[in-house]
Design a protein around this motif. Sequence first.
Motif, mmCIF file in Angstrom:
data_model
loop_
_atom_site.group_PDB
_atom_site.id
_atom_site.type_symbol
_atom_site.label_atom_id
_atom_site.label_comp_id
_atom_site.label_asym_id
_atom_site.label_seq_id
_atom_site.Cartn_x
_atom_site.Cartn_y
_atom_site.Cartn_z
ATOM 1 N N LEU A 39 0.811 -1.216 0.000
ATOM 2 C CA LEU A 39 0.000 0.000 0.000
ATOM 3 C C LEU A 39 0.846 1.269 0.000
ATOM 4 C CD1 LEU A 39 -2.794 -1.040 2.523
ATOM 5 C CD2 LEU A 39 -2.978 -0.790 0.037
ATOM 6 N N GLY A 40 2.163 1.124 0.108
ATOM 7 C CA GLY A 40 3.045 2.279 0.043
ATOM 8 C C GLY A 40 3.518 2.804 1.381
ATOM 9 N N LEU A 41 3.200 2.114 2.457
ATOM 10 C CA LEU A 41 3.652 2.558 3.775
ATOM 11 C C LEU A 41 5.138 2.257 3.952
ATOM 12 C CD1 LEU A 41 0.694 1.213 5.940
ATOM 13 C CD2 LEU A 41 1.030 3.543 5.096
ATOM 14 N N ASP A 42 5.784 3.022 4.812
ATOM 15 C CA ASP A 42 7.202 2.798 5.091
ATOM 16 C C ASP A 42 7.312 1.740 6.195
ATOM 17 O OD1 ASP A 42 9.944 2.996 5.194
ATOM 18 O OD2 ASP A 42 9.929 4.773 6.469
ATOM 19 N N VAL A 43 7.470 0.507 5.802
ATOM 20 C CA VAL A 43 7.543 -0.595 6.770
ATOM 21 C C VAL A 43 8.918 -1.249 6.772
ATOM 22 C CG1 VAL A 43 5.079 -1.119 6.774
ATOM 23 C CG2 VAL A 43 6.554 -2.222 5.117
ATOM 24 N N GLY A 44 9.929 -0.519 6.356
ATOM 25 C CA GLY A 44 11.272 -1.073 6.306
ATOM 26 C C GLY A 44 11.897 -1.172 7.687
ATOM 27 N N TRP A 81 12.816 -8.438 5.698
ATOM 28 C CA TRP A 81 13.329 -7.066 5.585
ATOM 29 C C TRP A 81 14.252 -6.911 4.392
ATOM 30 C CZ3 TRP A 81 14.917 -6.829 11.337
ATOM 31 C CH2 TRP A 81 13.877 -6.314 12.101
ATOM 32 N N PHE A 82 15.095 -7.898 4.181
ATOM 33 C CA PHE A 82 16.096 -7.799 3.132
ATOM 34 C C PHE A 82 15.593 -8.252 1.767
ATOM 35 C CE2 PHE A 82 18.793 -7.951 6.928
ATOM 36 C CZ PHE A 82 19.607 -6.856 6.678
ATOM 37 N N GLY A 120 21.054 -9.956 -4.008
ATOM 38 C CA GLY A 120 21.794 -9.287 -2.941
ATOM 39 C C GLY A 120 20.982 -9.209 -1.667
ATOM 40 N N GLY A 121 19.683 -8.956 -1.791
ATOM 41 C CA GLY A 121 18.809 -8.921 -0.623
ATOM 42 C C GLY A 121 18.705 -10.274 0.056
ATOM 43 N N ILE A 122 18.615 -11.330 -0.731
ATOM 44 C CA ILE A 122 18.557 -12.675 -0.156
ATOM 45 C C ILE A 122 19.880 -13.006 0.534
ATOM 46 C CG2 ILE A 122 18.411 -15.130 -0.728
ATOM 47 C CD1 ILE A 122 16.375 -14.308 -2.915
ATOM 48 N N GLU A 123 20.989 -12.642 -0.097
ATOM 49 C CA GLU A 123 22.298 -12.893 0.510
ATOM 50 C C GLU A 123 22.442 -12.142 1.841
ATOM 51 O OE1 GLU A 123 27.028 -12.106 -0.371
ATOM 52 O OE2 GLU A 123 25.603 -11.856 -1.999
ATOM 53 N N TYR A 124 22.064 -10.872 1.850
ATOM 54 C CA TYR A 124 22.117 -10.103 3.092
ATOM 55 C C TYR A 124 21.169 -10.679 4.131
ATOM 56 C CZ TYR A 124 25.031 -6.077 1.886
ATOM 57 O OH TYR A 124 26.076 -5.255 1.590
ATOM 58 N N GLY A 125 19.984 -11.134 3.679
ATOM 59 C CA GLY A 125 19.006 -11.709 4.597
ATOM 60 C C GLY A 125 19.508 -12.974 5.258
ATOM 61 N N VAL A 126 20.230 -13.777 4.498
ATOM 62 C CA VAL A 126 20.785 -15.004 5.076
ATOM 63 C C VAL A 126 21.890 -14.650 6.071
ATOM 64 C CG1 VAL A 126 22.087 -17.093 4.553
ATOM 65 C CG2 VAL A 126 20.121 -16.484 3.162
ATOM 66 N N LYS A 127 22.790 -13.757 5.675
ATOM 67 C CA LYS A 127 23.915 -13.404 6.546
ATOM 68 C C LYS A 127 23.475 -12.589 7.754
ATOM 69 C CE LYS A 127 27.537 -13.035 3.056
ATOM 70 N NZ LYS A 127 28.417 -12.073 2.385
ATOM 71 N N TYR A 128 22.956 -11.393 7.479
ATOM 72 C CA TYR A 128 22.660 -10.462 8.561
ATOM 73 C C TYR A 128 21.320 -10.737 9.227
ATOM 74 C CZ TYR A 128 26.628 -8.153 6.520
ATOM 75 O OH TYR A 128 27.876 -7.885 6.026
#
Length: 158
Positions: A39-44, A81-82, A120-128
């Motif tokens: 919906l466009g909300l900032d949920v990061g 998140w990532f 890159g997001g999946i890689e960061y998600g796995v690591k961090y």
Amino acid sequence: MVLESVRSSPHLVGASPARGLLALAVGGVLLLASLGFALGLDVGLSLGWIALTLGIAVAAGFAGAGLVPAVGSLWLVGLWWFAFPPLVGSLTGRWAESARYNHPRMVGYGYESARAELLGGIEYGVKYGLLFAVVIGLVGYGAGMISSRLATRASESR
């Protein structure tokens, strides 16, 4: 024999009803976050999300859901998140229009394609994401477990 000793430890695997509630709660949080993002909300990634995940870990410790399910659930939140924003950007084709579809990163560089951003997001998600889940999960689960024991002892002494 080893499996029996792991299953007999209530704090590693946890109680069945509490595990189910934990999975339901985390699934609900991720569904709400996904709908909010769509919906466009900032949920990061933000301080509020970190507090929410710490609350999930404390509640899991208090309810006895198990450390492994708690860390696994928090890892799913971290992976979301990532990986979710780049996935939406890749599917909609709008990944280059806004930094909203980029995954959180330490360095301000970007990728040159939607697929590279997603990988890159999946890689960061796995690591961090896993590192985040272990740290927040251990701290929160320990605090919830200790508060549960203190509450039990206080009610027994009355």
